[in-house]
Design a protein around this motif. Structure first.
Motif, mmCIF file in Angstrom:
data_model
loop_
_atom_site.group_PDB
_atom_site.id
_atom_site.type_symbol
_atom_site.label_atom_id
_atom_site.label_comp_id
_atom_site.label_asym_id
_atom_site.label_seq_id
_atom_site.Cartn_x
_atom_site.Cartn_y
_atom_site.Cartn_z
ATOM 1 N N SER A 175 62.862 -9.017 -5.041
ATOM 2 C CA SER A 175 63.786 -8.742 -6.143
ATOM 3 C C SER A 175 62.995 -8.090 -7.269
ATOM 4 C CB SER A 175 64.423 -10.038 -6.637
ATOM 5 O OG SER A 175 64.978 -9.786 -7.917
ATOM 6 N N THR A 176 63.505 -6.982 -7.755
ATOM 7 C CA THR A 176 62.726 -6.243 -8.751
ATOM 8 C C THR A 176 63.434 -6.201 -10.096
ATOM 9 O OG1 THR A 176 63.695 -4.259 -7.830
ATOM 10 C CG2 THR A 176 61.466 -4.769 -7.152
ATOM 11 N N GLN A 177 64.538 -6.952 -10.183
ATOM 12 C CA GLN A 177 65.350 -6.893 -11.395
ATOM 13 C C GLN A 177 64.554 -7.187 -12.672
ATOM 14 O OE1 GLN A 177 69.309 -8.432 -10.719
ATOM 15 N NE2 GLN A 177 69.495 -6.240 -11.172
ATOM 16 N N ASN A 178 63.730 -8.233 -12.590
ATOM 17 C CA ASN A 178 62.953 -8.598 -13.775
ATOM 18 C C ASN A 178 61.487 -8.244 -13.620
ATOM 19 O OD1 ASN A 178 65.170 -9.801 -15.187
ATOM 20 N ND2 ASN A 178 65.093 -11.387 -13.609
ATOM 21 N N THR A 179 61.238 -7.270 -12.779
ATOM 22 C CA THR A 179 59.854 -6.893 -12.524
ATOM 23 C C THR A 179 59.207 -6.349 -13.775
ATOM 24 O OG1 THR A 179 60.494 -6.298 -10.304
ATOM 25 C CG2 THR A 179 58.405 -5.420 -11.054
ATOM 26 N N HIS A 180 58.043 -6.892 -14.094
ATOM 27 C CA HIS A 180 57.294 -6.368 -15.233
ATOM 28 C C HIS A 180 56.122 -5.537 -14.784
ATOM 29 C CE1 HIS A 180 59.677 -8.274 -18.254
ATOM 30 N NE2 HIS A 180 59.706 -9.347 -17.495
ATOM 31 N N GLN A 181 55.771 -5.730 -13.551
ATOM 32 C CA GLN A 181 54.621 -5.015 -13.025
ATOM 33 C C GLN A 181 54.860 -4.784 -11.541
ATOM 34 O OE1 GLN A 181 50.861 -6.430 -14.478
ATOM 35 N NE2 GLN A 181 49.944 -6.135 -12.471
ATOM 36 N N LEU A 182 54.497 -3.601 -11.091
ATOM 37 C CA LEU A 182 54.740 -3.255 -9.692
ATOM 38 C C LEU A 182 53.479 -2.613 -9.133
ATOM 39 C CD1 LEU A 182 57.006 -2.939 -7.504
ATOM 40 C CD2 LEU A 182 57.434 -0.685 -8.469
ATOM 41 N N THR A 183 52.916 -3.231 -8.100
ATOM 42 C CA THR A 183 51.725 -2.640 -7.477
ATOM 43 C C THR A 183 52.119 -2.100 -6.118
ATOM 44 O OG1 THR A 183 50.219 -4.055 -8.695
ATOM 45 C CG2 THR A 183 49.373 -3.089 -6.663
ATOM 46 N N ILE A 184 51.860 -0.818 -5.924
ATOM 47 C CA ILE A 184 52.205 -0.180 -4.649
ATOM 48 C C ILE A 184 50.947 0.437 -4.035
ATOM 49 C CG2 ILE A 184 54.596 0.323 -5.308
ATOM 50 C CD1 ILE A 184 53.706 3.267 -5.780
ATOM 51 N N THR A 185 51.021 0.691 -2.740
ATOM 52 C CA THR A 185 49.971 1.460 -2.065
ATOM 53 C C THR A 185 49.828 2.793 -2.799
ATOM 54 O OG1 THR A 185 50.528 0.408 0.022
ATOM 55 C CG2 THR A 185 49.345 2.514 0.154
ATOM 56 N N ARG A 186 48.596 3.258 -2.929
ATOM 57 C CA ARG A 186 48.359 4.484 -3.693
ATOM 58 C C ARG A 186 49.217 5.640 -3.159
ATOM 59 N NH1 ARG A 186 45.289 5.307 -7.710
ATOM 60 N NH2 ARG A 186 44.519 7.393 -8.201
ATOM 61 N N PRO A 187 49.964 6.294 -4.029
ATOM 62 C CA PRO A 187 50.883 7.348 -3.562
ATOM 63 C C PRO A 187 50.197 8.702 -3.362
ATOM 64 C CG PRO A 187 51.150 7.005 -5.922
ATOM 65 C CD PRO A 187 50.107 6.019 -5.464
ATOM 66 N N ASP A 188 50.937 9.626 -2.748
ATOM 67 C CA ASP A 188 50.518 11.019 -2.572
ATOM 68 C C ASP A 188 51.616 11.917 -3.119
ATOM 69 O OD1 ASP A 188 48.204 10.388 -0.815
ATOM 70 O OD2 ASP A 188 49.752 9.812 0.632
ATOM 71 N N ASP A 189 51.211 13.117 -3.516
ATOM 72 C CA ASP A 189 52.184 14.116 -3.984
ATOM 73 C C ASP A 189 52.263 15.215 -2.923
ATOM 74 O OD1 ASP A 189 53.709 16.008 -5.183
ATOM 75 O OD2 ASP A 189 52.615 16.034 -7.087
ATOM 76 N N TRP A 190 53.420 15.325 -2.267
ATOM 77 C CA TRP A 190 53.550 16.248 -1.128
ATOM 78 C C TRP A 190 54.035 17.631 -1.542
ATOM 79 C CZ3 TRP A 190 50.981 14.691 3.005
ATOM 80 C CH2 TRP A 190 50.661 13.329 3.058
ATOM 81 N N HIS A 191 54.002 17.931 -2.842
ATOM 82 C CA HIS A 191 54.351 19.307 -3.295
ATOM 83 C C HIS A 191 53.824 19.492 -4.717
ATOM 84 C CE1 HIS A 191 57.275 22.866 -3.347
ATOM 85 N NE2 HIS A 191 56.625 22.908 -4.501
ATOM 86 N N LEU A 192 52.747 20.262 -4.844
ATOM 87 C CA LEU A 192 52.091 20.373 -6.146
ATOM 88 C C LEU A 192 51.552 21.778 -6.380
ATOM 89 C CD1 LEU A 192 50.841 18.935 -8.679
ATOM 90 C CD2 LEU A 192 48.790 18.580 -7.274
ATOM 91 N N HIS A 193 51.745 22.282 -7.605
ATOM 92 C CA HIS A 193 51.144 23.553 -8.022
ATOM 93 C C HIS A 193 49.985 23.246 -8.964
ATOM 94 C CE1 HIS A 193 54.532 25.933 -6.456
ATOM 95 N NE2 HIS A 193 55.238 24.865 -6.782
ATOM 96 N N LEU A 194 48.783 23.675 -8.575
ATOM 97 C CA LEU A 194 47.600 23.406 -9.413
ATOM 98 C C LEU A 194 47.085 24.643 -10.123
ATOM 99 C CD1 LEU A 194 45.363 20.958 -7.325
ATOM 100 C CD2 LEU A 194 46.649 20.457 -9.412
ATOM 101 N N ARG A 195 47.552 25.831 -9.718
ATOM 102 C CA ARG A 195 47.062 27.095 -10.308
ATOM 103 C C ARG A 195 45.559 27.263 -10.036
ATOM 104 N NH1 ARG A 195 52.339 27.831 -10.234
ATOM 105 N NH2 ARG A 195 53.459 27.140 -12.079
ATOM 106 N N ASP A 196 44.901 28.048 -10.892
ATOM 107 C CA ASP A 196 43.492 28.387 -10.654
ATOM 108 C C ASP A 196 42.809 28.517 -12.017
ATOM 109 O OD1 ASP A 196 41.299 28.973 -9.057
ATOM 110 O OD2 ASP A 196 42.287 30.610 -7.991
ATOM 111 N N GLY A 197 41.490 28.644 -12.015
ATOM 112 C CA GLY A 197 40.740 28.922 -13.252
ATOM 113 C C GLY A 197 40.918 27.826 -14.293
ATOM 114 N N THR A 198 41.085 28.237 -15.564
ATOM 115 C CA THR A 198 41.148 27.245 -16.642
ATOM 116 C C THR A 198 42.419 26.393 -16.558
ATOM 117 O OG1 THR A 198 42.107 28.937 -18.064
ATOM 118 C CG2 THR A 198 39.750 28.542 -18.318
#
Ligand code: NCD
Ligand code: ZN
Length: 354
Positions: A2-25
């Motif tokens: 039950s997460t209704q009164n959750t104050h803290q949530l620890t999850i397995t480290r996530p990944d981002d499956w779509h990201l633009h990082l660009r280049d250079g500065t």
């Protein structure tokens, strides 16, 4: 749980499956934000010029890790998963080379002209790219699809729904074993197609499409920082995306589509498409899941479904989210200019403890 009164949530480290990082500065300015929250990210290849060869992808990977180190991040704790940009001329040899490199994990389809830096994209998918698609299918590497038709006579709000019938269905009929990720879905039609279709298909969903509908772009005037592609849609579509992301279905997973553009290029007569969300990605997603009482479904979406679809191991570390007021900064440095994060100046009820 039950997460209704959750104050803290620890999850397995996530990944981002779509990201633009660009280049250079620009790359140096943003890469540490992603590495703070995510263990891995699928790196979009729409640089200028685009990343079309394995050699370019490997060189770009090196620049990403060097930039992360330079920015004070830990390059040992972050893995960029590289992609190639599909063109009309991509050969099957290049696909096999990419796969064998062990560093390239997918190939990205941009229909020519669909979005930022997509001029070199594909003009006729089944006509021009059949050999490359066959090679992808053979080596089990996913095709990541920007799913919008580019026909200028089609209304910008309908481009994804029409893409499903005109391109996605014929593609998947021709290559039924090809792994396909329908990237950043924004419509009920997209979500329902992915939920119900046969075979290896999945979709990424961004935080902005879970949190906002198209009214956000026009609230009290034109709001360029809410402009991205595919564009935000009406509320019925947002609700369908929230339903999909929080359903527990392994076909839906996290892909921020964080797409940084300098403030001046967003606040412009012809403003660039893209929302910057890497800074506060997990705060935004936690807010969206919490709003419908589905925090218990966040870990699957953020940390399990992506690696399972790509055939990669799940991460072993964790990320903790705390229910605490978090004020999104008005801007962050971006080379010699500034970057405005999505929902700048607003407050969220979740903060990532990083
Ligand atoms: C992306 C970008 O700026 O590179 N922009 C966006 O609005 N999402 C390109 C893309 O993913 O469409
Ligand atoms: Zn994108």
């Amino acid at each position: 749980m039950s997460t209704q009164n959750t104050h803290q949530l620890t999850i397995t480290r996530p990944d981002d499956w779509h990201l633009h990082l660009r280049d250079g500065t620009a790359l140096e300015a943003v890469v540490a934000d992603t590495a703070r929250q995510f263990a891995r990210a699928i790196i979009m290849p729409n640089l200028k010029p685009p990343v079309t060869t394995t050699e370019q992808a490997l060189a770009y990977r090196g620049r990403i890790l060097a930039a992360l180190t330079k920015a004070g991040g830990n390059a040992d704790a972050f893995t960029p998963l590289m992609t190639l940009y599909l063109t009309d001329n991509t050969s099957s040899e290049e696909i096999f080379r990419a796969h064998e490199s062990g560093q390239v994990y997918a190939v990205k389809l941009y229909p020519a002209g669909a979005t930022t830096n997509s001029d070199a994209g594909v003009t006729d998918l089944l006509g021009k790219c059949a050999k490359a698609l066959e090679a992808l299918e053979k080596c089990g590497m996913p095709l990541l699809v920007h799913g919008e038709v580019t026909d200028p006579s089609i209304d910008v709000f309908d481009r994804e729904a029409i893409f499903v019938d005109r391109v996605m269905k014929p593609l998947r009929r021709a290559f039924p074993a090809l792994k396909v990720v329908f990237e950043h879905i924004t419509t009920k039609e997209g979500a329902e197609y992915v939920r119900d279709a046969e075979g290896p298909i999945a979709a990424t969903i961004t935080p902005q499409h879970m949190l906002y509908n198209r009214n956000a772009i026009f609230q009290g005037g034109v709001r360029p920082h809410w402009y991205c592609l595919p564009i935000l849609k009406r509320e019925t579509h947002r609700l369908a995306l929230v339903e999909a992301a929080t359903s527990g279905s392994p076909r839906f997973f996290l892909g921020t589509d964080s797409a940084p553009h300098a403030r001046g290029l967003k606040e412009h007569a012809c403003g660039c498409a893209g929302c910057y969300t890497a800074l506060h990605a997990m705060e935004l997603y936690a807010t969206a899941f919490d709003a419908v009482g589905k925090l218990d479904k966040l870990e699957g979406f953020a940390s399990f479904h992506g690696p399972d679809f790509y055939g990669l191991p799940r991460n072993t570390g964790t990320l903790t989210l705390v229910r605490e007021t978090y004020q999104i900064p008005d801007e962050v440095p971006f080379g010699n200019t500034a970057l405005v994060p999505l929902a700048a100046g607003e407050t969220l009820a979740w903060r990532a403890a990083v």
